[in-house]
Design a protein around this motif. Structure first.
Motif, PDB file in Angstrom:
ATOM      1  N   SER A  90      -8.079  -6.128  -7.248  1.00 52.92           N
ATOM      2  CA  SER A  90      -7.223  -5.227  -8.046  1.00 52.92           C
ATOM      3  C   SER A  90      -7.208  -5.628  -9.521  1.00 52.92           C
ATOM      4  N   GLU A 120      -6.562  -4.550   5.484  1.00 54.42           N
ATOM      5  CA  GLU A 120      -7.222  -4.894   4.225  1.00 54.42           C
ATOM      6  C   GLU A 120      -8.743  -4.939   4.428  1.00 54.42           C
ATOM      7  N   GLU A 122       2.136  -0.449  -5.378  1.00 55.50           N
ATOM      8  CA  GLU A 122       2.255  -1.459  -6.432  1.00 55.50           C
ATOM      9  C   GLU A 122       2.516  -2.837  -5.864  1.00 55.50           C
ATOM     10  N   TYR A 155       0.837  -1.206   0.000  1.00 58.06           N
ATOM     11  CA  TYR A 155       0.000   0.000   0.000  1.00 58.06           C
ATOM     12  C   TYR A 155       0.872   1.258   0.000  1.00 58.06           C
ATOM     13  N   VAL A 200      -8.379  -2.214  -1.203  1.00 58.67           N
ATOM     14  CA  VAL A 200      -8.455  -3.351  -2.124  1.00 58.67           C
ATOM     15  C   VAL A 200      -7.462  -4.407  -1.631  1.00 58.67           C
ATOM     16  N   ALA A 214     -12.609  -1.567  -5.835  1.00 60.33           N
ATOM     17  CA  ALA A 214     -12.028  -2.681  -6.576  1.00 60.33           C
ATOM     18  C   ALA A 214     -12.289  -2.505  -8.075  1.00 60.33           C
ATOM     19  N   ASN A 217      -5.856  -0.749 -13.744  1.00 60.90           N
ATOM     20  CA  ASN A 217      -4.864  -1.754 -14.150  1.00 60.90           C
ATOM     21  C   ASN A 217      -5.133  -2.264 -15.567  1.00 60.90           C
ATOM     22  N   VAL A 264      -9.916   0.246  -9.285  1.00 57.54           N
ATOM     23  CA  VAL A 264      -8.504  -0.177  -9.371  1.00 57.54           C
ATOM     24  C   VAL A 264      -8.321  -1.167 -10.533  1.00 57.54           C
ATOM     25  N   THR A 265      -9.285  -2.082 -10.708  1.00 56.72           N
ATOM     26  CA  THR A 265      -9.195  -3.029 -11.831  1.00 56.72           C
ATOM     27  C   THR A 265      -9.238  -2.281 -13.160  1.00 56.72           C
ATOM     28  N   TYR A 312      -1.037  -1.795 -10.117  1.00 61.30           N
ATOM     29  CA  TYR A 312      -1.317  -0.715  -9.167  1.00 61.30           C
ATOM     30  C   TYR A 312      -2.198  -1.268  -8.037  1.00 61.30           C
ATOM     31  N   ILE A 313      -1.926  -0.804  -6.833  1.00 59.61           N
ATOM     32  CA  ILE A 313      -2.741  -1.245  -5.680  1.00 59.61           C
ATOM     33  C   ILE A 313      -2.906  -0.080  -4.720  1.00 59.61           C
ATOM     34  N   GLU A 314      -4.013  -0.029  -4.013  1.00 57.55           N
ATOM     35  CA  GLU A 314      -4.160   0.995  -2.971  1.00 57.55           C
ATOM     36  C   GLU A 314      -5.008   0.450  -1.832  1.00 57.55           C
TER      37      GLU A 314
END
Ligand SMILES: C[S@@+](CC[C@H](N)C(=O)[O-])C[C@H]1O[C@@H](n2cnc3c(N)ncnc32)[C@H](O)[C@@H]1O
Length: 258
Positions: free
Chosen positions: A113, A193, A66, A62, A80, A137, A144, A140-141, A75-77
């Motif tokens: 993600s 999470e 990434e 986080y 998610v 989600a 990506n 973010v998907t 990419y992640i945050e």
């Protein structure tokens, strides 16, 4: 404080040097090798703040924004789920099934993600559809999928409901659903999470039970990740096959809907 002093201090506080180097190099926007060979430089205050944040158990992925999955960066945050190594095994099984059965249309339930769906699209070229109950989600998907120039249709909602009119067309349904028991005590990192991505009722089986009760999977293949102690219960519930992960634990459920 010099970088060398900071590395020593945080190692004493329990932070692996590798992680400290990753965080300092992120702030300096230089390689880890540069940081190691210039450890006489003053460590930026912003890097110290990140080291402190990491020490609280806040996940490294986080902080970095990434995560690596199946050899690619995504990419992640926060908000998610951080993809896990076991899930790469789920993707390998799905790729194999897609190739062997000439599958063209895949639905993923609970994209998170997007690592599963996007990897399947990149590796096999299947037509991709995905749902999630978490708006972040979906966001973010989408990000990506744009990053990898993959086109997939994403909709907010439960299970396959957002695509119910298309349900008959899906040949493979894949999911890494929530499967943790409600009373499980999780490590501190995991507590950052989203709970909806993790917990699934008293025995952790709620998602599977509802899915197999609700949908007719005749003519479809369903591949799902499972908890290591859920193999027997899910084999009984679905009549499917249970496969193991690299650690030798029950981890994947494959159901061929005849
Ligand atoms: C364990 S995470 C998996 C995320 C991602 N696929 C991965 O493997 O990293 C489960 C995901 O399913 C979503 N989810 C939980 N229950 C759901 C449901 N009934 N329908 C659709 N999505 C659901 C959660 O929001 C979460 O994003």
């Amino acid at each position: 404080m010099k970088i060398s002093e900071v590395l020593k201090l945080y190692k004493e506080k329990g932070l692996p040097e590798r992680e400290a180097l990753i965080l300092i190099s992120k702030v300096l926007e230089r390689s880890k090798e540069f940081v190691i060979s210039h450890d006489e430089l003053e460590c930026p205050e912003q890097a110290i703040e990140l080291l402190e944040k990491r020490l609280t158990g806040y996940p490294l992925q986080y902080i970095l924004g990434e995560v690596e999955f199946f050899g690619r960066k995504f990419y992640i945050e926060e908000g998610v789920l951080i993809p896990r190594w076991e899930t790469e095994g789920l993707v390998e099984i799905a790729i194999d099934l897609i190739r062997k059965n000439g599958i063209k249309k895949v639905l993923e339930i609970g994209v998170g993600s997007g690592v599963i769906l996007i990897t399947l699209a990149l590796e096999t070229g299947v037509e991709c559809y995905g749902t999630d109950i978490n708006p972040k989600a979906i966001e973010v998907t989408r990000k990506n999928s744009q990053m990898y120039d993959v086109s997939c249709e994403l909709k907010l909602g439960e299970y396959a409901e957002p695509f119910i009119e298309k349900f008959d067309e899906f040949e493979l349904i894949v999911s890494n659903p929530p499967y943790v028991r409600a009373d499980a005590v999780l490590p501190i990192e995991v507590q950052y999470e989203p709970p909806d991505a993790l917990f699934a009722g008293k025995d952790g089986l709620d998602f599977y039970k509802k899915f197999f009760e609700r949908y007719n999977i005749q003519g479809k293949i369903v591949v799902m990740e499972i908890g290591e102690d859920q193999g027997e219960a899910l084999r009984k519930l679905t009549g499917g096959e249970i496969l193991k992960d690299l650690a030798g634990k029950d981890r994947y459920l494959v159901v061929i809907g005849n």
